[in-house]
Design a protein around this motif. Structure first.
Motif, PDB file in Angstrom:
ATOM      1  N   LYS A 140       3.318   7.586  15.471  1.00  0.00           N
ATOM      2  CA  LYS A 140       3.307   7.195  14.058  1.00  0.00           C
ATOM      3  C   LYS A 140       4.726   7.277  13.492  1.00  0.00           C
ATOM      4  O   LYS A 140       5.148   6.403  12.728  1.00  0.00           O
ATOM      5  N   ASP A 141       5.471   8.307  13.869  1.00  0.00           N
ATOM      6  CA  ASP A 141       6.863   8.431  13.425  1.00  0.00           C
ATOM      7  C   ASP A 141       7.698   7.240  13.886  1.00  0.00           C
ATOM      8  O   ASP A 141       8.554   6.743  13.158  1.00  0.00           O
TER       9      ASP A 141
ATOM     10  N   SER B 268       0.785  -1.240   0.000  1.00  0.00           N
ATOM     11  CA  SER B 268       0.000   0.000   0.000  1.00  0.00           C
ATOM     12  C   SER B 268       0.811   1.281   0.000  1.00  0.00           C
ATOM     13  O   SER B 268       0.259   2.350  -0.174  1.00  0.00           O
TER      14      SER B 268
ATOM     15  N   PRO C 278      -5.391   1.615  16.362  1.00  0.00           N
ATOM     16  CA  PRO C 278      -4.377   2.673  16.363  1.00  0.00           C
ATOM     17  C   PRO C 278      -3.762   2.871  17.752  1.00  0.00           C
ATOM     18  O   PRO C 278      -2.565   3.126  17.874  1.00  0.00           O
TER      19      PRO C 278
ATOM     20  N   SER D  82       4.399   6.469   2.562  1.00  0.00           N
ATOM     21  CA  SER D  82       4.462   7.915   2.795  1.00  0.00           C
ATOM     22  C   SER D  82       3.110   8.524   3.146  1.00  0.00           C
ATOM     23  O   SER D  82       3.055   9.511   3.862  1.00  0.00           O
ATOM     24  N   GLU D  83       2.044   7.937   2.684  1.00  0.00           N
ATOM     25  CA  GLU D  83       0.705   8.451   3.019  1.00  0.00           C
ATOM     26  C   GLU D  83      -0.032   7.514   3.975  1.00  0.00           C
ATOM     27  O   GLU D  83      -1.253   7.599   4.098  1.00  0.00           O
ATOM     28  N   MET D  84       0.701   6.651   4.646  1.00  0.00           N
ATOM     29  CA  MET D  84       0.113   5.671   5.549  1.00  0.00           C
ATOM     30  C   MET D  84      -0.672   6.356   6.662  1.00  0.00           C
ATOM     31  O   MET D  84      -0.212   7.318   7.254  1.00  0.00           O
ATOM     32  N   SER D  85      -1.857   5.849   6.921  1.00  0.00           N
ATOM     33  CA  SER D  85      -2.703   6.346   7.998  1.00  0.00           C
ATOM     34  C   SER D  85      -2.892   5.217   9.005  1.00  0.00           C
ATOM     35  O   SER D  85      -3.080   4.055   8.616  1.00  0.00           O
ATOM     36  N   LEU D  86      -2.850   5.535  10.277  1.00  0.00           N
ATOM     37  CA  LEU D  86      -2.911   4.502  11.311  1.00  0.00           C
ATOM     38  C   LEU D  86      -4.224   3.724  11.319  1.00  0.00           C
ATOM     39  O   LEU D  86      -4.222   2.512  11.517  1.00  0.00           O
ATOM     40  N   ARG D  87      -5.342   4.405  11.122  1.00  0.00           N
ATOM     41  CA  ARG D  87      -6.631   3.724  11.213  1.00  0.00           C
ATOM     42  C   ARG D  87      -6.784   2.611  10.168  1.00  0.00           C
ATOM     43  O   ARG D  87      -7.087   1.469  10.525  1.00  0.00           O
ATOM     44  N   PRO D  88      -6.568   2.904   8.877  1.00  0.00           N
ATOM     45  CA  PRO D  88      -6.672   1.818   7.889  1.00  0.00           C
ATOM     46  C   PRO D  88      -5.610   0.729   8.093  1.00  0.00           C
ATOM     47  O   PRO D  88      -5.888  -0.458   7.905  1.00  0.00           O
TER      48      PRO D  88
END
Length: 173
Positions: A48-49, A20, A38, A23-29
């Protein structure tokens, strides 16, 4: 217990970002896809970092172990052996992840991406040095530059035959 769970979720997250992107990874998905929350990810990786840093470290380790396993030692064909691995479609997902992280790292002065590009350059030069111990730094730098450019080309076009012919021509000279 937390260490084992951290490693388990890191492996699942690594598989997720290989498919996937990172760089645009989101924790919820991400959390939903790997069967956690999350909150658990933030607890185990601190932020997240922290998760991104752990994923980048995991990707570098995966890449270096794989490459180290395919390289001949003490010969001037390390570049061609690396190219065989780089051009193998089975490795495309980790290489797309590497390119994404490398590009994101360029110019980063703070955050999880900082230093990734420079660290991978050092990794690859070290790998080439161990594979070709008598080669000069200039030679290793030229091989690395050819391989990086060829990798970008093959990931963009999928034209492995054309790019491989170019790599062989340059590395043979």
């Amino acid at each position: 217990m937390a260490h084992g769970r951290r490693e388990e979720l890191l492996e699942k997250a690594y598989a997720y970002v290989r498919e996937s992107g990172i760089s645009e990874m989101s924790l919820r998905p991400l959390a939903a896809a790997i069967g956690t929350s999350p909150r658990v990810l933030l607890f185990l990786f601190e932020s997240k970092d922290g998760l991104i840093r752990a994923l980048l470290t995991r990707a570098r380790r995966d890449e270096l172990l794989a490459l180290d396993g395919v390289l001949p030692r003490g010969v001037d064909s390390a570049g061609l052996a690396i190219w065989e691995w780089l051009s193998d479609p089975a490795n495309a997902s980790v290489l797309r992840l590497w390119v994404e992280a490398y590009a994101r790292s360029l110019g980063a002065v703070d955050g999880p991406w900082t230093g990734f590009a420079a660290e991978t350059v050092a990794d690859w030069l070290d790998l080439l040095s161990r594979a070709e111990p008598g080669s000069s730094p200039a030679h290793r730098t030229a091989v690395l530059a050819v391989l990086r450019g060829a990798l970008l080309d093959v990931l963009a076009t999928g034209d492995v035959d054309r790019v491989t012919a170019g790599v062989r021509r340059v590395l043979a000279s």
